[in-house]
Design a protein around this motif. Structure first.
Motif, PDB file in Angstrom:
ATOM      1  N   THR A 119      41.411  31.753  33.942  1.00 32.55           N
ATOM      2  CA  THR A 119      42.680  32.091  33.284  1.00 32.55           C
ATOM      3  C   THR A 119      42.669  31.755  31.805  1.00 32.55           C
ATOM      4  O   THR A 119      43.390  32.377  31.015  1.00 32.55           O
ATOM      5  CB  THR A 119      43.843  31.332  33.948  1.00 32.55           C
ATOM      6  N   GLY A 120      41.871  30.755  31.398  1.00 34.08           N
ATOM      7  CA  GLY A 120      41.835  30.348  29.998  1.00 34.08           C
ATOM      8  C   GLY A 120      43.132  29.746  29.526  1.00 34.08           C
ATOM      9  O   GLY A 120      43.558  29.962  28.390  1.00 34.08           O
ATOM     10  N   THR A 121      43.777  28.945  30.378  1.00 34.85           N
ATOM     11  CA  THR A 121      45.096  28.413  30.030  1.00 34.85           C
ATOM     12  C   THR A 121      45.096  26.943  29.635  1.00 34.85           C
ATOM     13  O   THR A 121      46.115  26.429  29.210  1.00 34.85           O
ATOM     14  CB  THR A 121      46.055  28.585  31.225  1.00 34.85           C
ATOM     15  N   ARG A 122      43.972  26.270  29.764  1.00 35.37           N
ATOM     16  CA  ARG A 122      43.952  24.833  29.438  1.00 35.37           C
ATOM     17  C   ARG A 122      43.197  24.523  28.160  1.00 35.37           C
ATOM     18  O   ARG A 122      43.296  23.426  27.640  1.00 35.37           O
ATOM     19  CB  ARG A 122      43.329  24.038  30.601  1.00 35.37           C
ATOM     20  N   PHE A 123      42.418  25.467  27.672  1.00 36.02           N
ATOM     21  CA  PHE A 123      41.603  25.208  26.492  1.00 36.02           C
ATOM     22  C   PHE A 123      41.354  26.505  25.738  1.00 36.02           C
ATOM     23  O   PHE A 123      41.581  27.601  26.252  1.00 36.02           O
ATOM     24  CB  PHE A 123      40.281  24.549  26.885  1.00 36.02           C
ATOM     25  N   ASN A 124      40.875  26.363  24.508  1.00 36.02           N
ATOM     26  CA  ASN A 124      40.677  27.523  23.641  1.00 36.02           C
ATOM     27  C   ASN A 124      39.249  28.041  23.639  1.00 36.02           C
ATOM     28  O   ASN A 124      38.978  29.137  23.154  1.00 36.02           O
ATOM     29  CB  ASN A 124      41.075  27.172  22.207  1.00 36.02           C
ATOM     30  N   GLY A 125      38.315  27.251  24.115  1.00 40.30           N
ATOM     31  CA  GLY A 125      36.919  27.650  24.186  1.00 40.30           C
ATOM     32  C   GLY A 125      36.169  26.685  25.073  1.00 40.30           C
ATOM     33  O   GLY A 125      36.623  25.546  25.303  1.00 40.30           O
ATOM     34  N   ALA A 126      35.007  27.093  25.607  1.00 40.60           N
ATOM     35  CA  ALA A 126      34.288  26.258  26.558  1.00 40.60           C
ATOM     36  C   ALA A 126      32.787  26.278  26.306  1.00 40.60           C
ATOM     37  O   ALA A 126      32.211  27.311  25.955  1.00 40.60           O
ATOM     38  CB  ALA A 126      34.573  26.714  27.997  1.00 40.60           C
ATOM     39  N   ILE A 127      32.172  25.114  26.481  1.00 41.69           N
ATOM     40  CA  ILE A 127      30.720  24.976  26.520  1.00 41.69           C
ATOM     41  C   ILE A 127      30.364  24.633  27.963  1.00 41.69           C
ATOM     42  O   ILE A 127      30.902  23.672  28.525  1.00 41.69           O
ATOM     43  CB  ILE A 127      30.230  23.855  25.582  1.00 41.69           C
ATOM     44  N   ILE A 128      29.477  25.412  28.557  1.00 42.52           N
ATOM     45  CA  ILE A 128      29.126  25.207  29.965  1.00 42.52           C
ATOM     46  C   ILE A 128      27.676  24.747  30.057  1.00 42.52           C
ATOM     47  O   ILE A 128      26.761  25.424  29.591  1.00 42.52           O
ATOM     48  CB  ILE A 128      29.334  26.499  30.783  1.00 42.52           C
ATOM     49  N   ALA A 129      27.483  23.584  30.670  1.00 46.65           N
ATOM     50  CA  ALA A 129      26.148  22.994  30.793  1.00 46.65           C
ATOM     51  C   ALA A 129      25.756  22.842  32.258  1.00 46.65           C
ATOM     52  O   ALA A 129      26.608  22.677  33.133  1.00 46.65           O
ATOM     53  CB  ALA A 129      26.120  21.618  30.112  1.00 46.65           C
ATOM     54  N   ASN A 130      24.447  22.911  32.506  1.00 52.48           N
ATOM     55  CA  ASN A 130      23.854  22.597  33.819  1.00 52.48           C
ATOM     56  C   ASN A 130      24.289  23.535  34.938  1.00 52.48           C
ATOM     57  O   ASN A 130      24.315  23.138  36.113  1.00 52.48           O
ATOM     58  CB  ASN A 130      24.178  21.148  34.231  1.00 52.48           C
ATOM     59  N   SER A 131      24.635  24.752  34.614  1.00 55.39           N
ATOM     60  CA  SER A 131      25.035  25.695  35.669  1.00 55.39           C
ATOM     61  C   SER A 131      23.857  25.996  36.587  1.00 55.39           C
ATOM     62  O   SER A 131      22.705  26.062  36.159  1.00 55.39           O
ATOM     63  CB  SER A 131      25.542  27.003  35.027  1.00 55.39           C
ATOM     64  N   THR A 132      24.160  26.147  37.870  1.00 54.26           N
ATOM     65  CA  THR A 132      23.134  26.546  38.820  1.00 54.26           C
ATOM     66  C   THR A 132      22.908  28.052  38.706  1.00 54.26           C
ATOM     67  O   THR A 132      23.669  28.765  38.044  1.00 54.26           O
ATOM     68  CB  THR A 132      23.553  26.215  40.254  1.00 54.26           C
ATOM     69  N   GLU A 133      21.893  28.541  39.386  1.00 53.49           N
ATOM     70  CA  GLU A 133      21.631  29.977  39.345  1.00 53.49           C
ATOM     71  C   GLU A 133      22.770  30.754  40.014  1.00 53.49           C
ATOM     72  O   GLU A 133      23.071  31.882  39.620  1.00 53.49           O
ATOM     73  CB  GLU A 133      20.279  30.273  39.988  1.00 53.49           C
ATOM     74  N   GLU A 134      23.430  30.146  41.002  1.00 50.61           N
ATOM     75  CA  GLU A 134      24.597  30.781  41.614  1.00 50.61           C
ATOM     76  C   GLU A 134      25.752  30.835  40.619  1.00 50.61           C
ATOM     77  O   GLU A 134      26.471  31.837  40.528  1.00 50.61           O
ATOM     78  CB  GLU A 134      25.022  30.000  42.861  1.00 50.61           C
ATOM     79  N   ASP A 135      25.933  29.751  39.848  1.00 50.83           N
ATOM     80  CA  ASP A 135      26.961  29.745  38.802  1.00 50.83           C
ATOM     81  C   ASP A 135      26.661  30.803  37.745  1.00 50.83           C
ATOM     82  O   ASP A 135      27.572  31.472  37.246  1.00 50.83           O
ATOM     83  CB  ASP A 135      27.025  28.370  38.127  1.00 50.83           C
ATOM     84  N   ASP A 136      25.380  30.953  37.413  1.00 53.77           N
ATOM     85  CA  ASP A 136      24.989  31.956  36.416  1.00 53.77           C
ATOM     86  C   ASP A 136      25.364  33.357  36.875  1.00 53.77           C
ATOM     87  O   ASP A 136      25.822  34.191  36.082  1.00 53.77           O
ATOM     88  CB  ASP A 136      23.481  31.878  36.144  1.00 53.77           C
ATOM     89  N   GLU A 137      25.173  33.627  38.161  1.00 57.96           N
ATOM     90  CA  GLU A 137      25.537  34.938  38.712  1.00 57.96           C
ATOM     91  C   GLU A 137      27.043  35.174  38.593  1.00 57.96           C
ATOM     92  O   GLU A 137      27.491  36.273  38.255  1.00 57.96           O
ATOM     93  CB  GLU A 137      25.091  35.039  40.173  1.00 57.96           C
ATOM     94  N   PHE A 138      27.818  34.127  38.879  1.00 56.57           N
ATOM     95  CA  PHE A 138      29.274  34.236  38.744  1.00 56.57           C
ATOM     96  C   PHE A 138      29.663  34.549  37.307  1.00 56.57           C
ATOM     97  O   PHE A 138      30.488  35.438  37.042  1.00 56.57           O
ATOM     98  CB  PHE A 138      29.945  32.936  39.196  1.00 56.57           C
ATOM     99  N   LEU A 139      29.064  33.822  36.353  1.00 62.40           N
ATOM    100  CA  LEU A 139      29.410  34.011  34.951  1.00 62.40           C
ATOM    101  C   LEU A 139      29.089  35.427  34.478  1.00 62.40           C
ATOM    102  O   LEU A 139      29.858  36.037  33.727  1.00 62.40           O
ATOM    103  CB  LEU A 139      28.668  32.990  34.083  1.00 62.40           C
ATOM    104  N   GLU A 140      27.949  35.952  34.910  1.00 62.37           N
ATOM    105  CA  GLU A 140      27.557  37.295  34.484  1.00 62.37           C
ATOM    106  C   GLU A 140      28.515  38.355  35.023  1.00 62.37           C
ATOM    107  O   GLU A 140      28.719  39.398  34.398  1.00 62.37           O
ATOM    108  CB  GLU A 140      26.130  37.593  34.936  1.00 62.37           C
ATOM    109  N   ALA A 141      29.131  38.080  36.165  1.00 62.77           N
ATOM    110  CA  ALA A 141      30.035  39.056  36.782  1.00 62.77           C
ATOM    111  C   ALA A 141      31.493  38.853  36.369  1.00 62.77           C
ATOM    112  O   ALA A 141      32.319  39.745  36.539  1.00 62.77           O
ATOM    113  CB  ALA A 141      29.929  38.978  38.308  1.00 62.77           C
TER     114      ALA A 141
END
Length: 340
Positions: A119-141
């Motif tokens: 939703t992007g309702t708690r912050f203005n930007g994000a740095i994402i570290a240590n994502s798993t390969e499953e998390d990477d798939e989610f982010l790409e989609a």
């Protein structure tokens, strides 16, 4: 900029329903997944940018600052966040404007369940570290409503700051070969991480090219921790076939545990077996013997993540800049360094 009223009209829902979903409370109020998706799609279509500062101002009446969220996994790698925060703090001190930093722990493989990221309702930007390969798939989609920079991950969709993990793995194989080693062991963190997988693949590819013997019995996967490194050596201990002459531990945490286990097994480092880690954490200066390692420029990478993110936040763009930083081998007494 689009209003919640306009989003509600496009999604054909009430303003209250739209507001609850955009504030990350859709599940709490049992709003159906289909309705939530429809509202988020409408917000995306209208290029909705939540006014976080205004909302906080109404709630407290104080002067507020833009918020940057750092997503870091809830696992043994939490011990590594200190170096990243040090780099962020230094980079923030050089900025003209001020920002607030929010540390957002998350469970690996479950990044998709963090509603505020969608939703992007708690912050203005994000740095994402240590994502798993499953998390990477989610982010790409996913269609996220906030600018995002990925740390130690490559992406065709998001800005990223990383190193060439494949190349750095190969650098270690070259070092061990140059030091006359022919039988080499590998201690690998048992986590879903593309960066770690590339370190391993780079090492194995260069080892095969150079004719290093990395026997299957000498490749051990264990917990990403000091205890994991300790247990890995206990599992690697031969019952008559002999030790390898060198070990590459793909994290300093595991290398520290490995040193203790080797000492208990009566194996002298570096006289009988050399070992090299990865990260160049501060502890590597204080192990016995001091630990050779691959320097991962965590502090500098944190600063680059911040610079990319602030640029996107200022101009409300989602640039796909990919910053590659260099690694290098630091030789100490455990492998290649001075013996006294």
């Amino acid at each position: 900029m689009a209003s919640i009223k306009e989003i509600a009209k496009l999604a054909n829902v009430s303003q209250g329903t739209a507001s609850m979903v955009l504030n990350g409370k859709g599940d709490k109020y049992r709003i159906s997944a289909a309705t939530q998706r429809k509202i988020l799609e409408a917000a995306k279509q209208l290029n909705y940018q939540p006014n976080i500062s205004a909302r906080r101002l109404r709630s407290g009446g104080e002067t507020v600052l833009p918020i940057i969220a750092l997503f870091w996994t809830l696992d043994t790698r939490a011990a590594l966040v200190g170096r990243f925060l040090k780099g962020l703090q230094h980079a923030m001190s050089e900025l003209e404007d001020e920002y607030e930093l929010l540390i957002h722990p998350y469970v690996g493989t479950k990044l998709s369940e963090v509603q505020s990221l969608v939703t992007g309702t708690r912050f203005n930007g994000a740095i994402i570290a240590n994502s798993t390969e499953e998390d990477d798939e989610f982010l790409e989609a996913a269609d996220l409503n906030v600018p995002v920079v990925l740390y130690q991950r490559d992406s065709g969709k998001y800005a990223s700051v990383s190193v060439d993990s494949f190349k750095s793995g190969g650098m270690v194989a070259e070092l061990l070969h140059s030091r006359g080693h022919r039988k080499v062991g590998l201690i690998v963190p048992d986590v879903s991480s593309r960066a770690i997988r590339l370190r391993e693949e780079g090492f194995m590819a260069k080892a095969a090219e150079l004719g290093l013997d990395v026997g299957e019995a000498w490749i051990v996967y264990e917990d990403f921790s000091e205890q994991g490194g300790y247990e890995a050596v206990k599992r690697l201990k031969p019952e008559g076939g002999g030790w390898p002459s060198a070990i590459f531990a793909l994290s300093d945490q595991m290398a520290v545990g490995a040193l203790k286990a080797l000492d208990e097994c009566g194996v002298k480092v570096p006289e009988e077996l050399e070992i090299i880690g990865y990260d160049n954490d501060e502890v590597t200066n204080y192990t016995v013997p001091t630990l050779s390692t691959v320097h991962l420029p965590v502090e500098d990478m944190a600063g680059e993540c911040l610079k990319l993110l602030i640029e996107m936040m200022r101009y409300q763009t989602n640039v796909k800049a990919a910053k590659k930083m260099d690694t290098r081998i630091v030789t100490r007494k455990s492998c290649g360094g001075p013996s006294n």
